[in-house]
Design a protein around this motif. Structure first.
Motif, PDB file in Angstrom:
ATOM      1  N   PRO A   1      13.546 -31.550   6.876  1.00  0.00           N
ATOM      2  CA  PRO A   1      13.516 -32.859   7.539  1.00  0.00           C
ATOM      3  C   PRO A   1      12.604 -33.864   6.852  1.00  0.00           C
ATOM      4  O   PRO A   1      12.707 -35.060   7.093  1.00  0.00           O
ATOM      5  N   SER A   2      11.728 -33.406   5.969  1.00  0.00           N
ATOM      6  CA  SER A   2      10.823 -34.333   5.297  1.00  0.00           C
ATOM      7  C   SER A   2      11.558 -35.258   4.341  1.00  0.00           C
ATOM      8  O   SER A   2      11.031 -36.280   3.921  1.00  0.00           O
ATOM      9  N   LEU A   3      12.817 -34.895   3.996  1.00  0.00           N
ATOM     10  CA  LEU A   3      13.592 -35.719   3.080  1.00  0.00           C
ATOM     11  C   LEU A   3      14.400 -36.786   3.812  1.00  0.00           C
ATOM     12  O   LEU A   3      15.094 -37.565   3.189  1.00  0.00           O
ATOM     13  N   ALA A   4      14.317 -36.816   5.127  1.00  0.00           N
ATOM     14  CA  ALA A   4      15.112 -37.765   5.902  1.00  0.00           C
ATOM     15  C   ALA A   4      14.625 -39.190   5.672  1.00  0.00           C
ATOM     16  O   ALA A   4      13.449 -39.427   5.413  1.00  0.00           O
ATOM     17  N   TYR A   5      15.562 -40.123   5.784  1.00  0.00           N
ATOM     18  CA  TYR A   5      15.197 -41.529   5.704  1.00  0.00           C
ATOM     19  C   TYR A   5      14.269 -41.840   6.874  1.00  0.00           C
ATOM     20  O   TYR A   5      14.555 -41.490   8.014  1.00  0.00           O
ATOM     21  N   PRO A   6      13.129 -42.495   6.657  1.00  0.00           N
ATOM     22  CA  PRO A   6      12.097 -42.600   7.697  1.00  0.00           C
ATOM     23  C   PRO A   6      12.515 -43.355   8.950  1.00  0.00           C
ATOM     24  O   PRO A   6      11.924 -43.157  10.005  1.00  0.00           O
ATOM     25  N   ARG A   7      13.547 -44.230   8.864  1.00  0.00           N
ATOM     26  CA  ARG A   7      13.916 -45.004  10.040  1.00  0.00           C
ATOM     27  C   ARG A   7      15.137 -44.431  10.751  1.00  0.00           C
ATOM     28  O   ARG A   7      15.764 -45.100  11.547  1.00  0.00           O
ATOM     29  N   ALA A   8      15.502 -43.205  10.440  1.00  0.00           N
ATOM     30  CA  ALA A   8      16.687 -42.609  11.059  1.00  0.00           C
ATOM     31  C   ALA A   8      16.318 -41.997  12.400  1.00  0.00           C
ATOM     32  O   ALA A   8      15.997 -40.831  12.509  1.00  0.00           O
ATOM     33  N   PHE A   9      16.300 -42.823  13.430  1.00  0.00           N
ATOM     34  CA  PHE A   9      16.007 -42.324  14.765  1.00  0.00           C
ATOM     35  C   PHE A   9      16.882 -43.055  15.767  1.00  0.00           C
ATOM     36  O   PHE A   9      17.494 -44.074  15.459  1.00  0.00           O
ATOM     37  N   LYS A  10      16.941 -42.529  16.964  1.00  0.00           N
ATOM     38  CA  LYS A  10      17.785 -43.112  17.998  1.00  0.00           C
ATOM     39  C   LYS A  10      17.003 -43.154  19.300  1.00  0.00           C
ATOM     40  O   LYS A  10      16.301 -42.211  19.641  1.00  0.00           O
ATOM     41  N   ASP A  11      17.097 -44.258  20.008  1.00  0.00           N
ATOM     42  CA  ASP A  11      16.439 -44.342  21.299  1.00  0.00           C
ATOM     43  C   ASP A  11      17.274 -45.216  22.225  1.00  0.00           C
ATOM     44  O   ASP A  11      18.324 -45.724  21.852  1.00  0.00           O
TER      45      ASP A  11
ATOM     46  N   ALA B   1      17.552 -47.327  14.951  1.00  0.00           N
ATOM     47  CA  ALA B   1      16.740 -47.893  13.869  1.00  0.00           C
ATOM     48  C   ALA B   1      16.650 -49.412  13.929  1.00  0.00           C
ATOM     49  O   ALA B   1      16.710 -50.093  12.911  1.00  0.00           O
ATOM     50  N   GLY B   2      16.517 -49.955  15.128  1.00  0.00           N
ATOM     51  CA  GLY B   2      16.360 -51.398  15.263  1.00  0.00           C
ATOM     52  C   GLY B   2      17.655 -52.173  15.353  1.00  0.00           C
ATOM     53  O   GLY B   2      17.637 -53.403  15.382  1.00  0.00           O
ATOM     54  N   TYR B   3      18.795 -51.478  15.419  1.00  0.00           N
ATOM     55  CA  TYR B   3      20.093 -52.133  15.556  1.00  0.00           C
ATOM     56  C   TYR B   3      20.648 -51.834  16.948  1.00  0.00           C
ATOM     57  O   TYR B   3      20.814 -50.670  17.322  1.00  0.00           O
ATOM     58  N   HIS B   4      20.939 -52.881  17.707  1.00  0.00           N
ATOM     59  CA  HIS B   4      21.522 -52.719  19.033  1.00  0.00           C
ATOM     60  C   HIS B   4      23.037 -52.582  18.885  1.00  0.00           C
ATOM     61  O   HIS B   4      23.688 -53.441  18.290  1.00  0.00           O
TER      62      HIS B   4
END
Length: 347
Positions: A18-28, A37-40
């Motif tokens: 997981p350390s190779l993942a793009y840092p902003r790849a998250f979901k909330d 990642a900041g996109y609605h």
């Protein structure tokens, strides 16, 4: 290589670090509005077996499109390419996505293309996200499979001229970046919010001078009725005698030499596209691929269709432009910059 390419490479190798993942790849979830990642995220506008396309809006208010790819599905989708020297190479759709991102990153942002604004990878969900410019007008034409023609016909010559300039300027730009699109057609020409045409879908594109097992001459990923004669197996210096045309079996992935003038296939496809915008019918069409390839290779252009399929005879500059783009020999076709000069300032 970019973080995206590194993460994708390790996914292909089944490395789940997981350390190779793009840092902003998250979901909330923020106030009931789904965001990544900041996109609605907005509504789904298209869905396929390997990807979903959604409208999205950046925090700044900019409207964009997000393509969400399921990497496992892409890795299972395989294609086979015949090499000119014999043998066969296997490619996956996942590798194709990597190539497309590489091309889009090279092109950057430009008003004549549907540009890549962001890309990130989520290893937990095994998905890749591409954020692209939004073109709410859709394609300039759509294929009607029942009537076997493109619709609508663009009868307004001023509008058609505007579209032509956008297409040619787009080709001039991507060719200046040493990119060959390889799949110019009405479906890949989208109308943006300002009514301008942008070139989209670089999944079949190649960068001239870069080593690629697919090669510039491969027909894999191309749309057959838009193929140039040199892609159908005839050298450009052959004469036009009917018996000089080779018989092609229509197998996907047939390779032809296009190294000498790699960009001219895009100009031919632009000529076919302008033809369909004016007439609706494709100049070369058959469900028999061998017949289609041989007709294209002979360049049996039904020029009379340009005159009889329109209400009024098209202006001479337009007929001259289309027939110039559809010259059989690549060296006889204008380059994008030369084709632009053929379009009058005032009509």
């Amino acid at each position: 290589s970019s973080q995206f390419e590194l993460a994708m490479h390790n996914f292909i190798q089944r490395d789940s670090d997981p350390s190779l993942a793009y840092p902003r790849a998250f979901k909330d979830t923020d106030g009931g509005i789904q965001s990544i990642a900041g996109y609605h995220l907005g509504p789904v506008i298209d869905r396929g077996p390997c990807r979903t396309i959604k409208l999205c809006r950046k925090d700044s208010g900019q409207d964009l499109v997000m393509k969400v790819y399921r990497n496992i599905s892409l890795s299972r989708q395989k294609f086979y390419h015949n090499l000119p020297s014999g043998g066969m190479v296997r490619h996956t759709a996942l590798e194709g996505l990597q190539r497309e991102v590489h091309v889009l990153q090279r092109l950057g942002v430009h008003p004549t293309i549907v540009a890549l604004r962001d890309v990130f990878y989520n290893p937990d969900r095994q998905k890749t996200y591409l954020v692209l410019d939004c073109c709410p007008g859709g394609p300039v034409q759509r294929w009607n499979s029942i009537k076997c023609k493109y619709e609508p016909i663009i009868a307004d010559y001023n509008l058609l001229k505007s579209y032509i300039m956008d297409i040619l300027q787009g080709l001039e730009f991507i060719h200046s970046r040493h990119v060959v699109h390889r799949d110019i057609k009405p479906e890949n020409l989208l109308i943006d919010a300002q009514g301008r045409v942008r070139i989209s879908d670089f999944g079949s594109a190649r960068i001239v001078g870069e080593e690629d097992s697919m090669g510039l001459g491969s027909t894999l990923g191309c749309t057959y009725p838009f193929l140039a004669p040199e892609m159908c197996g005839i050298p450009s210096d052959e004469d036009d005698e009917e018996d000089s045309s080779p018989f092609l079996d229509g197998v996907d992935g047939v390779s032809s030499p296009t190294a000498e003038m790699p960009y001219q296939g895009d100009l031919w496809a632009a000529g076919i596209t302008l033809w369909t915008m004016l007439v609706g019918k494709l100049p070369f069409y058959s469900t028999d691929l061998s017949k289609l390839f041989n007709t294209i290779a002979r360049c049996d252009l039904p020029v009379e269709d340009l005159r009889v399929s329109t209400r009024d005879a098209p202006p001479s500059w337009l007929t001259h432009l289309i027939t110039s783009l559809l010259r059989r020999r690549p060296s006889d076709r204008p380059q994008a910059s030369e084709a632009i000069e053929m379009v009058p300032v005032v009509i």
